[in-house]
Motif scaffolding. Structure first.
Motif, short mmCIF file in Angstrom:
data_model
loop_
_atom_site.label_atom_id
_atom_site.label_comp_id
_atom_site.label_asym_id
_atom_site.label_seq_id
_atom_site.Cartn_x
_atom_site.Cartn_y
_atom_site.Cartn_z
N GLY A 132 -31.66 58.17 11.80
CA GLY A 132 -32.34 59.46 11.66
C GLY A 132 -32.84 59.74 10.25
N THR A 133 -33.23 58.70 9.52
CA THR A 133 -33.67 58.93 8.14
C THR A 133 -35.05 59.58 8.07
N SER A 134 -35.70 59.74 9.20
CA SER A 134 -36.85 60.64 9.33
C SER A 134 -37.97 60.38 8.32
N PRO A 184 -30.48 40.28 19.15
CA PRO A 184 -30.29 41.70 19.49
C PRO A 184 -28.94 41.99 20.11
N VAL A 185 -28.40 43.15 19.79
CA VAL A 185 -27.19 43.63 20.46
C VAL A 185 -27.62 44.20 21.81
N ARG A 186 -27.03 43.68 22.88
CA ARG A 186 -27.39 44.15 24.23
C ARG A 186 -26.40 45.18 24.76
N PHE A 213 -36.21 54.80 3.01
CA PHE A 213 -36.38 53.66 2.11
C PHE A 213 -35.91 54.02 0.70
N LYS A 214 -36.36 55.18 0.23
CA LYS A 214 -36.01 55.57 -1.14
C LYS A 214 -34.52 55.87 -1.28
N LEU A 215 -33.93 56.30 -0.15
CA LEU A 215 -32.50 56.65 -0.21
C LEU A 215 -31.61 55.40 -0.19
C1 LIG Z 1 -45.24 53.86 8.06
C2 LIG Z 1 -43.93 54.20 7.41
C3 LIG Z 1 -43.92 54.63 6.10
C4 LIG Z 1 -42.72 54.96 5.49
N1 LIG Z 1 -42.74 55.35 4.18
C5 LIG Z 1 -41.58 55.65 3.57
C6 LIG Z 1 -41.58 56.07 2.20
O1 LIG Z 1 -42.63 56.16 1.56
N2 LIG Z 1 -40.39 56.36 1.63
C7 LIG Z 1 -39.22 56.28 2.30
O2 LIG Z 1 -38.18 56.57 1.72
N3 LIG Z 1 -39.18 55.89 3.60
C8 LIG Z 1 -40.33 55.58 4.25
N4 LIG Z 1 -40.32 55.21 5.57
C9 LIG Z 1 -39.06 55.31 6.31
C10 LIG Z 1 -38.18 54.11 6.14
O3 LIG Z 1 -38.90 52.93 6.46
C11 LIG Z 1 -36.96 54.27 7.07
O4 LIG Z 1 -36.33 55.51 6.78
C12 LIG Z 1 -35.97 53.14 6.87
O5 LIG Z 1 -36.58 51.89 7.11
C13 LIG Z 1 -34.79 53.32 7.79
O6 LIG Z 1 -33.90 52.24 7.55
P1 LIG Z 1 -32.81 51.85 8.57
O7 LIG Z 1 -32.14 50.63 8.04
O8 LIG Z 1 -31.98 53.05 8.91
O9 LIG Z 1 -33.58 51.50 9.94
P2 LIG Z 1 -34.68 50.39 10.21
O10 LIG Z 1 -35.41 50.02 8.97
O11 LIG Z 1 -35.47 50.90 11.39
O12 LIG Z 1 -33.83 49.13 10.65
C14 LIG Z 1 -33.17 49.09 11.88
C15 LIG Z 1 -32.99 47.63 12.25
O13 LIG Z 1 -32.21 47.55 13.43
C16 LIG Z 1 -32.73 46.50 14.22
N5 LIG Z 1 -32.33 46.71 15.61
C17 LIG Z 1 -32.80 47.63 16.49
N6 LIG Z 1 -32.19 47.50 17.69
C18 LIG Z 1 -31.32 46.47 17.57
C19 LIG Z 1 -30.42 45.83 18.45
N7 LIG Z 1 -30.28 46.23 19.72
N8 LIG Z 1 -29.71 44.76 17.98
C20 LIG Z 1 -29.85 44.34 16.69
N9 LIG Z 1 -30.67 44.91 15.81
C21 LIG Z 1 -31.41 45.96 16.24
C22 LIG Z 1 -34.24 46.62 14.02
O14 LIG Z 1 -34.88 45.41 14.36
C23 LIG Z 1 -34.32 46.92 12.54
O15 LIG Z 1 -34.36 45.73 11.77
C24 LIG Z 1 -41.50 54.86 6.21
C25 LIG Z 1 -41.52 54.42 7.54
C26 LIG Z 1 -42.72 54.10 8.13
C27 LIG Z 1 -42.72 53.64 9.58
#
Ligand SMILES: Cc1cc2nc3c(=O)[nH]c(=O)nc-3n(C[C@H](O)[C@H](O)[C@H](O)COP(=O)(O)OP(=O)(O)OC[C@H]3O[C@@H](n4cnc5c(N)ncnc54)[C@H](O)[C@@H]3O)c2cc1C
Length: 288
Positions: free
Chosen positions: A235-237, A72-74, A241-243
């Motif tokens: 903030g992908t809300s 983790p980044v602290r 995943f699909k994006l």
């Molecule tokens: C139940 C559920 C269903 C979903 N269904 C869909 C769907 O059907 N379609 C769709 O498009 N999206 C869906 N999503 C949303 C999708 O999962 C997210 O939009 C996507 O995962 C965001 O990607 P990300 O890489 O921005 O962040 P994340 O996937 O949250 O990744 C962030 C990463 O940063 C890491 N991290 C956090 N803090 C630190 C730190 N201090 N140091 C190092 N690493 C750190 C975390 O461990 C994590 O691995 C769903 C989400 C959930 C929870």
């Protein structure tokens, strides 16, 4: 719905706008009470998120990235000339450019360098159900987004399916939230699904859980620079995943200093500037 269909057509995505009569002829297992219109997207579907993430990680490694797992980044500092990152093991990394893309933990990390963004974390549940053996031939074999009843569903193998709600929930602490679904949450989803698809009313509880969405005020991604060398992508809300395949390309170009001008509308400064984007269908805000 018609505007969405126009957007799909403009993007060359195969789809059909269906009247209630079309829907009734095509999806005999659905109760269509109150339904005015449907959109069938032929090549839509779902993927295994775990294997997809591993696939991205393997591809990044092939292209030269170094992955530091369980690191983790602290701490982050940015004095305007140098950006430094300290990881959990105490190692200091000096970086030319930094992308903070830490999902629900992005806001607290950026706050360390004095950047405040209106990002929140929301707890969202997934209910798993298993069909009775005799009902398996009647299982819904595709994704179903039921805006009227406020849930989405997808198959999970031949005999099971997953359900999740479409509406926003209260902001929560990403380090302290209930990871189990409650009986009330499960029953609400199961009842809504049974209303639309009577065969689902006989299904029994299977593995269910709760997890986090990282949410922006307009339910669209927050992507762009926050200082000369630090960038955000969060903030992908609930719909990141699909994006991800196309968004990853945009983010890569942003960090290389060759951003697509169309990315500007997602800039972190848009909230302060009063330039929010549109999203969703009424309360069903995760439908980007
Ligand atoms: C139940 C559920 C269903 C979903 N269904 C869909 C769907 O059907 N379609 C769709 O498009 N999206 C869906 N999503 C949303 C999708 O999962 C997210 O939009 C996507 O995962 C965001 O990607 P990300 O890489 O921005 O962040 P994340 O996937 O949250 O990744 C962030 C990463 O940063 C890491 N991290 C956090 N803090 C630190 C730190 N201090 N140091 C190092 N690493 C750190 C975390 O461990 C994590 O691995 C769903 C989400 C959930 C929870």
């Amino acid at each position: 719905m018609h505007a969405t269909a126009t957007g799909l057509a403009d993007a060359g995505i195969s789809h059909a706008v269906l009247t209630p009569a079309d829907l009734a002829a095509r999806f005999t297992g659905l109760d269509l009470e109150g339904t005015a219109v449907g959109v069938w997207e032929e090549h839509a579907g779902y993927a295994d998120p775990h294997r997809t993430a591993l696939g991205y990680a393997a591809a990044a490694t092939r292209y030269g990235a170094t992955l530091l797992e369980h690191t983790p980044v602290r701490e982050i500092t940015d004095d305007g000339r140098t950006v430094r990152v300290v990881t959990g093991d105490g190692t200091r990394h000096e970086v030319g450019r930094l992308l903070v893309a830490a999902g629900p933990w992005t806001g607290p990390l950026l706050a360390q360098i004095g950047v405040t963004l209106p990002l929140t974390a929301e707890r969202h549940v997934v209910a798993g159900l298993r069909h009775a053996p005799g009902d398996v031939p009647f299982a819904v074999p595709h994704v179903l987004i039921d805006i009227q009843h406020g849930y989405y569903s997808r198959p999970a193998g031949a005999d099971r399916f997953l359900l999740g709600p479409l509406a926003p929930t209260a902001a929560t602490d990403p380090d302290d939230f209930a990871t189990a679904i409650t009986t009330a949450e499960f029953d609400w989803l199961a009842a809504r699904a049974a209303q639309r698809t009577p065969v689902r009313g006989r299904a029994t509880a299977d593995r269910s859980w709760a997890s986090l969405y990282d949410v922006s005020p307009d339910w669209q991604p927050v992507t762009g620079p926050v200082s000369e060398r630090v960038y955000v992508d969060a903030g992908t809300s609930g719909h990141g995943f699909k994006l991800a395949p196309v968004w990853g390309e945009h983010v890569a170009r942003l960090l290389l200093g060759e951003p697509d001008p169309r990315l500007d509308q997602f800039s972190p400064g848009r909230f302060a500037a009063g330039a929010r984007l549109a999203s969703g269908y009424g309360a069903a805000r995760i439908l980007g």
